[in-house]
Scaffold this motif. Structure first.
Motif, PDB file in Angstrom:
ATOM      1  N   THR A 144     -46.642   8.297 -67.747  1.00 22.06           N
ATOM      2  CA  THR A 144     -45.539   9.594 -66.942  1.00 22.06           C
ATOM      3  C   THR A 144     -47.004  10.567 -66.682  1.00 22.06           C
ATOM      4  O   THR A 144     -46.681  12.008 -66.323  1.00 22.06           O
ATOM      5  CB  THR A 144     -44.611   9.502 -67.861  1.00 22.06           C
ATOM      6  OG1 THR A 144     -43.807   8.665 -67.607  1.00 22.06           O
ATOM      7  CG2 THR A 144     -43.645  11.139 -67.046  1.00 22.06           C
ATOM      8  N   ALA A 145     -47.498  11.233 -67.571  1.00 26.21           N
ATOM      9  CA  ALA A 145     -47.803  12.486 -67.868  1.00 26.21           C
ATOM     10  C   ALA A 145     -49.207  12.508 -66.559  1.00 26.21           C
ATOM     11  O   ALA A 145     -48.925  13.343 -66.466  1.00 26.21           O
ATOM     12  CB  ALA A 145     -49.074  12.417 -69.278  1.00 26.21           C
ATOM     13  N   ASP A 173     -47.613  13.570 -63.717  1.00 27.31           N
ATOM     14  CA  ASP A 173     -47.389  14.983 -62.628  1.00 27.31           C
ATOM     15  C   ASP A 173     -48.543  15.467 -62.876  1.00 27.31           C
ATOM     16  O   ASP A 173     -48.807  16.290 -62.199  1.00 27.31           O
ATOM     17  CB  ASP A 173     -46.768  15.588 -64.434  1.00 27.31           C
ATOM     18  CG  ASP A 173     -45.052  15.008 -64.923  1.00 27.31           C
ATOM     19  OD1 ASP A 173     -44.460  13.792 -64.069  1.00 27.31           O
ATOM     20  OD2 ASP A 173     -45.031  14.928 -66.072  1.00 27.31           O
ATOM     21  N   GLN A 174     -49.690  14.861 -63.109  1.00 31.77           N
ATOM     22  CA  GLN A 174     -51.135  15.965 -62.885  1.00 31.77           C
ATOM     23  C   GLN A 174     -51.123  15.080 -61.333  1.00 31.77           C
ATOM     24  O   GLN A 174     -52.755  16.186 -60.903  1.00 31.77           O
ATOM     25  CB  GLN A 174     -51.946  15.368 -64.020  1.00 31.77           C
ATOM     26  CG  GLN A 174     -51.450  16.198 -64.681  1.00 31.77           C
ATOM     27  CD  GLN A 174     -52.132  15.895 -66.452  1.00 31.77           C
ATOM     28  OE1 GLN A 174     -53.129  15.417 -66.388  1.00 31.77           O
ATOM     29  NE2 GLN A 174     -51.884  15.654 -67.615  1.00 31.77           N
TER      30      GLN A 174
END
Length: 258
Positions: free
Chosen positions: A145-146, A149-150
């Motif tokens: 998920t992180a 986001d990137q």
């Protein structure tokens, strides 16, 4: 000092199951008494089948079949409850695991225990394994998920979405199994078959014990039956042999007379 278990040793978690076949003169009263006791323990009735004189034999209730199927998922072989033909009541109940022994005793008190089976299975290692895999998947989902986001490229977004979807599906499956294991270790299952004493005993031992005289007569009858069958097979051969001997004898007499 008391021995300290290894840090990686899983805690014991027992799944307990029992099934009883009980003969009683008043099946309805025995059923009501047992159900009342189970409810006071915080238990519940998961299935019930009532068979009358002309009702034939019952089958496995869907809820019980689901419980048996679930037991196979954790590697446990439950003893199947009895489903003999004839009138009676078939109950399947669940009680808190700490009330299992009391519930079994209440089932025994309903009448004459004709047959009884109990089993237990430790699923502690499986619970530890499922918990560890859930923790690993949750950590993996957090990292993905992180990264989502990137992500800037569409290709990266698609690949990350596929990976997240796959891990989320695995996580949902493991959580369902975790809940199932928790339910099996929290609630023990008891199957109780209530029948008349005569029907209950006959369903376990349908062939009544015979006296030596009855056994002797039965053996004698079987011998004569075997002898009759043997004679039916041998008789044509004997008749053929006798006919050949008679023809040869007539020929010899004719030759001597000439």
């Amino acid at each position: 000092p008391a021995a300290v278990p290894a840090a990686d040793e899983p805690e014991q978690a027992l799944v307990r199951y029992g099934s009883l076949l009980v003969g009683t003169e008043d099946v309805g009263a025995a059923r009501d008494s047992f159900v009342a006791t189970v409810l006071t323990m915080g238990g519940r009735i998961t299935s019930e089948t009532v068979v009358t004189e002309d009702g034939g034999g019952p089958g496995i209730e869907p809820s019980l079949a689901d419980s048996v199927a679930a037991s196979r998922d954790v590697g446990m072989s439950y003893p199947y409850p009895w489903y003999p033909t004839g009138p009676g009541i078939w109950l399947s109940v669940q009680v808190p695991v700490d009330q299992y022994d009391r519930a079994v005793e209440a089932a025994r008190d309903t009448g004459e225990v004709v047959q009884m089976q109990q089993s237990s299975y430790d699923v502690g290692a499986q619970i530890s394994d499922v918990d560890a895999r859930i923790a690993a998947l949750e950590a993996s989902l957090a990292r993905l998920t992180a990264l989502m986001d990137q992500a800037e490229e569409i290709r990266d977004v698609i690949e990350l979405e596929q990976a997240i979807s796959q891990r989320q599906s695995e996580l949902d499956s493991l959580r369902a199994r975790q809940r199932d294991l928790a339910n099996q270790t929290a609630m023990s299952q008891i199957s109780l078959t209530l029948m008349s004493p005569q029907d209950a005993r006959q369903s376990v031992d349908p062939m009544p014990q015979k006296s030596w005289w009855e056994s002797f007569l039965e053996g004698l009858e079987q011998f004569w039956s075997w002898l009759g069958s043997a004679l039916l097979i041998v008789s044509p051969l004997l008749l053929a042999t006798a006919a050949i001997w008679w023809v040869r004898r007539r020929r010899r007499r004719g030759a001597n007379a000439a």
